[in-house]
Design a protein around this motif. Structure first.
Motif, mmCIF file in Angstrom:
data_model
loop_
_atom_site.group_PDB
_atom_site.id
_atom_site.type_symbol
_atom_site.label_atom_id
_atom_site.label_comp_id
_atom_site.label_asym_id
_atom_site.label_seq_id
_atom_site.Cartn_x
_atom_site.Cartn_y
_atom_site.Cartn_z
ATOM 1 N N ASP A 249 -3.438 1.682 -4.606
ATOM 2 C CA ASP A 249 -4.273 2.956 -4.110
ATOM 3 C C ASP A 249 -4.008 3.912 -5.239
ATOM 4 N N GLY A 250 -5.415 4.253 -5.915
ATOM 5 C CA GLY A 250 -5.372 5.476 -6.745
ATOM 6 C C GLY A 250 -5.436 5.140 -8.088
ATOM 7 N N ILE A 251 -4.984 3.468 -8.416
ATOM 8 C CA ILE A 251 -4.732 3.266 -9.675
ATOM 9 C C ILE A 251 -5.847 2.670 -10.574
ATOM 10 N N ILE A 252 -6.606 2.185 -9.973
ATOM 11 C CA ILE A 252 -7.943 1.837 -10.622
ATOM 12 C C ILE A 252 -9.185 2.928 -10.721
ATOM 13 N N THR A 253 -9.071 3.221 -11.860
ATOM 14 C CA THR A 253 -10.046 4.552 -12.213
ATOM 15 C C THR A 253 -11.361 4.101 -11.727
ATOM 16 N N GLY A 254 -11.833 5.397 -11.076
ATOM 17 C CA GLY A 254 -13.259 5.268 -10.205
ATOM 18 C C GLY A 254 -13.599 4.587 -9.049
ATOM 19 N N LEU A 323 -15.204 -5.842 -6.362
ATOM 20 C CA LEU A 323 -15.100 -4.338 -6.051
ATOM 21 C C LEU A 323 -16.175 -3.460 -6.445
ATOM 22 N N ALA A 324 -17.202 -4.085 -7.152
ATOM 23 C CA ALA A 324 -18.226 -3.429 -7.716
ATOM 24 C C ALA A 324 -18.826 -2.185 -6.917
ATOM 25 N N HIS A 325 -18.902 -2.565 -5.374
ATOM 26 C CA HIS A 325 -19.887 -1.954 -4.547
ATOM 27 C C HIS A 325 -18.838 -0.501 -3.998
ATOM 28 N N LYS A 326 -17.647 -0.630 -4.503
ATOM 29 C CA LYS A 326 -16.650 0.635 -4.418
ATOM 30 C C LYS A 326 -16.569 1.518 -5.444
ATOM 31 N N PHE A 327 -17.153 1.245 -6.478
ATOM 32 C CA PHE A 327 -16.859 2.174 -7.790
ATOM 33 C C PHE A 327 -17.966 3.343 -7.658
ATOM 34 N N GLN A 328 -17.673 4.429 -8.144
ATOM 35 C CA GLN A 328 -18.584 5.439 -8.256
ATOM 36 C C GLN A 328 -19.555 5.131 -9.552
ATOM 37 N N PHE A 329 -20.677 6.047 -9.483
ATOM 38 C CA PHE A 329 -21.615 5.641 -10.639
ATOM 39 C C PHE A 329 -20.953 6.551 -11.924
ATOM 40 N N PRO A 330 -21.286 6.127 -13.059
ATOM 41 C CA PRO A 330 -21.986 4.953 -13.451
ATOM 42 C C PRO A 330 -21.171 3.411 -13.545
ATOM 43 N N LEU A 331 -19.893 3.608 -13.061
ATOM 44 C CA LEU A 331 -18.968 2.417 -13.127
ATOM 45 C C LEU A 331 -19.696 1.258 -12.227
ATOM 46 N N ARG A 332 -20.213 1.889 -11.114
ATOM 47 C CA ARG A 332 -20.909 0.941 -10.169
ATOM 48 C C ARG A 332 -22.017 0.118 -10.990
ATOM 49 N N ARG A 473 -1.069 -15.304 -4.909
ATOM 50 C CA ARG A 473 0.112 -14.210 -5.385
ATOM 51 C C ARG A 473 -0.119 -13.028 -4.880
ATOM 52 N N PHE A 474 0.404 -12.424 -3.757
ATOM 53 C CA PHE A 474 0.228 -11.177 -3.189
ATOM 54 C C PHE A 474 1.293 -10.811 -2.192
ATOM 55 N N ASN A 475 1.520 -9.549 -1.861
ATOM 56 C CA ASN A 475 2.280 -9.105 -0.808
ATOM 57 C C ASN A 475 1.819 -7.606 -0.709
ATOM 58 N N PRO A 476 1.773 -7.126 0.616
ATOM 59 C CA PRO A 476 1.175 -5.793 1.194
ATOM 60 C C PRO A 476 1.884 -4.619 0.503
ATOM 61 N N THR A 477 2.410 -4.672 -0.612
ATOM 62 C CA THR A 477 3.301 -3.638 -1.054
ATOM 63 C C THR A 477 2.245 -2.504 -1.568
ATOM 64 N N TRP A 478 2.346 -1.370 -1.154
ATOM 65 C CA TRP A 478 1.109 -0.220 -1.678
ATOM 66 C C TRP A 478 1.752 0.460 -3.023
ATOM 67 N N LEU A 479 1.103 0.254 -3.974
ATOM 68 C CA LEU A 479 1.432 0.717 -5.367
ATOM 69 C C LEU A 479 0.162 1.808 -5.440
ATOM 70 N N ARG A 480 0.886 3.276 -5.864
ATOM 71 C CA ARG A 480 0.083 4.314 -6.142
ATOM 72 C C ARG A 480 0.440 4.750 -7.396
ATOM 73 N N PRO A 481 -0.270 5.678 -8.081
ATOM 74 C CA PRO A 481 0.142 5.989 -9.276
ATOM 75 C C PRO A 481 1.668 6.301 -9.832
ATOM 76 N N GLY A 482 2.099 5.686 -10.833
ATOM 77 C CA GLY A 482 3.473 5.904 -11.136
ATOM 78 C C GLY A 482 4.403 4.809 -10.541
ATOM 79 N N GLU A 483 3.869 4.123 -9.549
ATOM 80 C CA GLU A 483 4.825 3.049 -8.921
ATOM 81 C C GLU A 483 4.736 1.846 -9.536
ATOM 82 N N PRO A 484 3.804 1.346 -10.239
ATOM 83 C CA PRO A 484 4.001 0.095 -11.141
ATOM 84 C C PRO A 484 5.039 0.157 -12.126
ATOM 85 N N GLU A 485 5.503 1.204 -12.640
ATOM 86 C CA GLU A 485 6.264 1.549 -13.634
ATOM 87 C C GLU A 485 7.822 1.342 -13.105
#
Length: 528
Positions: A249-254, A323-332, A473-485
């Motif tokens: 959440d908020g980690i992938i730019t754009g 994920l393409a349809h959820k990116f902002q332009f020009p990344l989409r 390989r997944f679990n529904p832990t929510w990671l926001r900026p700073g959390e992966p570290e």
């Protein structure tokens, strides 16, 4: 004669002009077609959406309501698990008294799991746990849920806001080692099963739960032995769900909104030892090069010559297409047309360490040892390199590249351990496990976009490859900026709300897995 030459020149000029005009118009037409194709994909590419509109069999008949008292109990159980320092220091050094204490905790807080006639429990490898939950329909292939009990070391003096084994609650977060790796899954799975059994649930499709005790030190005593038990019983699995990726959440730019990335493969791994041996000598009479200098130069060449870009040759391309349809332009625009922008995107991604891991096999020098005294030239220097291998490469190819990059016979290369990347599990609309996980996620978190991806770390699941073709390989832990570290770092924490969501996720997933078959896809009617 001059007139004929002039006429001929004019004619040739006209022909050249016509040809250039024709070429120009052709190029313009090609560019126009290319533009139409690119824009069409930009606005229509929506991968794997068909089953979202399908008619699913309703098997989630037991309510997921949790009372205030139950919330207090499940949080108390989780905190009790965090307080037990089940640390794996090495393959030969684990806190076994903590593992025994953890065993007693599980038996105490999950009485239905350990007493139900539907559940068979066995201890494997002294400290790991295998649960067999019987289903009413033996024709349905069972599945398996994995997690691990052990954690990496943690020391309060490193800067923790709360002691790492205190499970202290601060501002809605529970702090402690193991909160996101991986006791939230251990306790979440068993808490969900406890609630289901308490409410009279009888599964149609049987399933297994495997809790390893040494995942952080490769799982050779825990997961390996659990897999052997199952294999000796002739068990085959529909799918396996283990730890791995999470909700970003908020980690992938754009990207607009959160993305749930389901790992359909994981990178391979290798540890390589590089060493140089020379003559021992006195520092007052140094040679032109000594062992440290030779080895340092070799490491510099490795760092200056990264492994080749392989973006698009593994599941990482599908990640961005989903994920393409959820990116902002020009990344989409770019993400929808990776067939065209792949080289450009890979060059951009490699600038960030977290994204570079998707582009190539990564190389990290993690240890360097040499020298015994300040005035003695060391006769020996050694370094250890950790590599995470991209699915498009083999371990042997990586070793050959290291050797050719160093290109110095004085540097000895030795493989300490390693393995290739894991096979890519299916994730199309006929993939039972993937679609069940996705359906559970979207029913709980409709704002999330689900995509397949590659797990850059390694999990216990690789030891179960003989039991199924589909490992996720997944679990529904929510990671926001700073959390992966925080994973394996300081101030690892889990929000109270997110832990409750994890319990509910497994509560729903287990029931949804009771469907006999996936519904037919409605892609053709609804994709656009």
């Amino acid at each position: 004669y001059l007139y004929r030459c002039k006429t001929s020149l004019n004619t040739n000029r006209k022909i050249i002009i016509r040809l250039l005009t024709l070429v120009g118009l052709s190029l313009l037409l090609v560019l126009l077609i290319l533009f139409i194709v690119v824009m069409s994909r930009t606005f229509t590419l929506k991968e794997n959406l068909g089953l979202q509109f399908a008619q699913w069999e309703n098997t989630t008949i037991i309510s997921a309501d949790i009372s205030k008292q139950q919330r207090e109990v499940l949080l108390a159980n989780f905190k009790a698990a965090i307080r037990i320092p089940s640390v794996s220091f090495s393959q030969t050094h684990q806190n076994t008294s903590a593992l025994r204490e953890f065993d007693q905790l599980l038996r105490r807080v999950f009485p239905n799991v350990f007493s139900s006639s539907l559940v068979k429990h066995e201890v494997v490898g002294n400290y790991s746990h295998l649960f067999t939950v019987l289903g009413t329909d033996p024709e349905l292939v069972p599945y398996m849920l994995l997690a691990h009990i052990d954690v990496v070391p943690a020391n309060e003096v490193d800067g923790w806001e709360a002691p790492p084994f205190s499970a202290k609650e601060l501002n809605g977060f529970i702090y402690g080692r193991g909160t996101i790796d991986n006791k939230q899954c251990v306790m979440g799975i068993l808490q969900a099963v406890e609630y289901l059994l308490e409410r009279g649930y009888v599964p149609r499709r049987g399933f297994y739960i495997g809790l390893g005790h040494d995942e952080e030190v490769y799982g050779y005593n825990g997961a390996v032995n659990i897999a052997k038990v199952l294999k000796s019983g002739g068990v085959k699995l529909q799918y396996i769900l283990d730890e791995g990726l999470a909700v970003m959440d908020g980690i992938i730019t754009g990207l607009n909104g959160p993305a749930a990335l389901i790992g359909v493969s994981e990178k391979g791994q290798a540890t390589v030892k590089l060493s140089v041996s020379t003559r021992l000598g006195h520092s007052s009479m140094p040679p032109k090069e000594n062992s440290i200098g030779i080895l340092a130069a070799a490491i510099t060449r490795l760092e200056e010559s990264p492994m080749p870009r392989l973006f698009g040759y593994g599941p990482e391309q599908s990640t961005f297409e989903h994920l393409a349809h959820k990116f902002q332009f020009p990344l989409r625009f770019m993400m929808s047309n990776l067939w065209l922008f792949n080289p450009l995107l890979s060059r951009v991604m490699e600038r960030r360490p977290d994204m570079n891991a998707f582009v190539r096999t990564t190389t990290a020098v993690t240890m360097f040892n040499s020298g015994v005294k300040v005035n003695v030239l060391p006769s020996h220097a050694e370094a250890f390199v950790n590599l995470r291998i991209h699915p498009a490469q083999t371990l042997q190819e990586v070793l050959d590249l290291i050797k050719s990059t160093i290109s110095d016979n004085r540097v000895k290369l030795e493989l300490v351990d390693g393995f290739d990347s894991l096979p890519i599990s299916s994730y199309d609309e006929q993939s039972f496990g993937y679609q069940i996980i996705k359906k559970t996620l979207l029913d709980m978190f409709p704002q999330v976009t689900v995509a397949p991806s590659i797990c850059i770390g390694n999990t216990d699941s690789r030891h179960y490859m003989d039991l199924t073709q589909d490992i996720y390989r997944f679990n529904p832990t929510w990671l926001r900026p700073g959390e992966p570290e925080r994973i394996h770092g300081i101030n690892e924490r889990m929000s109270v709300q997110n832990y409750e969501e994890i319990v509910l996720f497994y509560f729903q997933l287990i029931q949804k897995s009771d469907i006999r078959i996936l519904p037919p896809s409605h892609t053709g009617q609804h994709e656009l």
